[in-house]
Design an enzyme around this catalytic site. Structure first.
Site, PDB file in Angstrom:
ATOM      1  N   CYS A  16       0.073   4.027   2.720  1.00  0.00           N
ATOM      2  CA  CYS A  16       0.599   3.395   4.078  1.00  0.00           C
ATOM      3  C   CYS A  16       2.044   3.824   4.358  1.00  0.00           C
ATOM      4  CB  CYS A  16       0.301   1.862   4.016  1.00  0.00           C
ATOM      5  SG  CYS A  16      -1.449   1.393   3.777  1.00  0.00           S
ATOM      6  N   CYS A  51       0.927  -1.134  -0.155  1.00  0.00           N
ATOM      7  CA  CYS A  51       0.002  -0.017   0.079  1.00  0.00           C
ATOM      8  C   CYS A  51       0.916   1.112  -0.149  1.00  0.00           C
ATOM      9  CB  CYS A  51      -0.979  -0.117   1.163  1.00  0.00           C
ATOM     10  SG  CYS A  51      -1.806   1.477   1.749  1.00  0.00           S
TER      11      CYS A  51
END
Length: 110
Positions: free
Chosen positions: A37, A34
């Site tokens: 993230c 991600c």
């Protein structure tokens, strides 16, 4: 992918580490693949350092701890949930800045 004041939570330890904590707990649900993230990870780690002793900060890798992710209906990551007294008291989804983390946590301190 965690700083010195950032804990790794797992399905096995979540209830003890988060729900039974005596301070508010900010949980970052993330995954290695991600991009957003990874983008907010340094912000979360810096926040953990600044609020050490007042707020427990940790991460849950959703790829390895999907039971916890499902339990709290995590549908998009990064997802930041703030727990106090075993309950979710605030949450944000997406890459947020430090000011948003402060807005989430400050009302629940003291």
């Amino acid at each position: 992918m965690a700083g010195k004041n950032t804990v790794e939570f797992s399905d096995a330890s979540f209830d003890q580490d988060v729900l039974n904590a005596d301070v508010p707990v900010l949980v970052d649900f993330w995954a290695e693949w991600c991009g957003p993230c990874k983008m907010i990870a340094p912000t979360v780690d810096a926040f953990a350092e600044e609020y050490a002793g007042k707020v427990k900060v940790g991460k849950v890798n959703v790829d390895f701890n999907n039971g916890t992710a499902a339990r709290f209906m995590i549908r998009g990551i990064p997802a930041l949930l703030l727990f106090k007294g075993g309950k979710v008291v605030d949450q944000r989804v997406g890459a947020v800045g430090k000011s948003e983390l402060v807005k989430m946590v400050e009302p629940h301190l003291g």
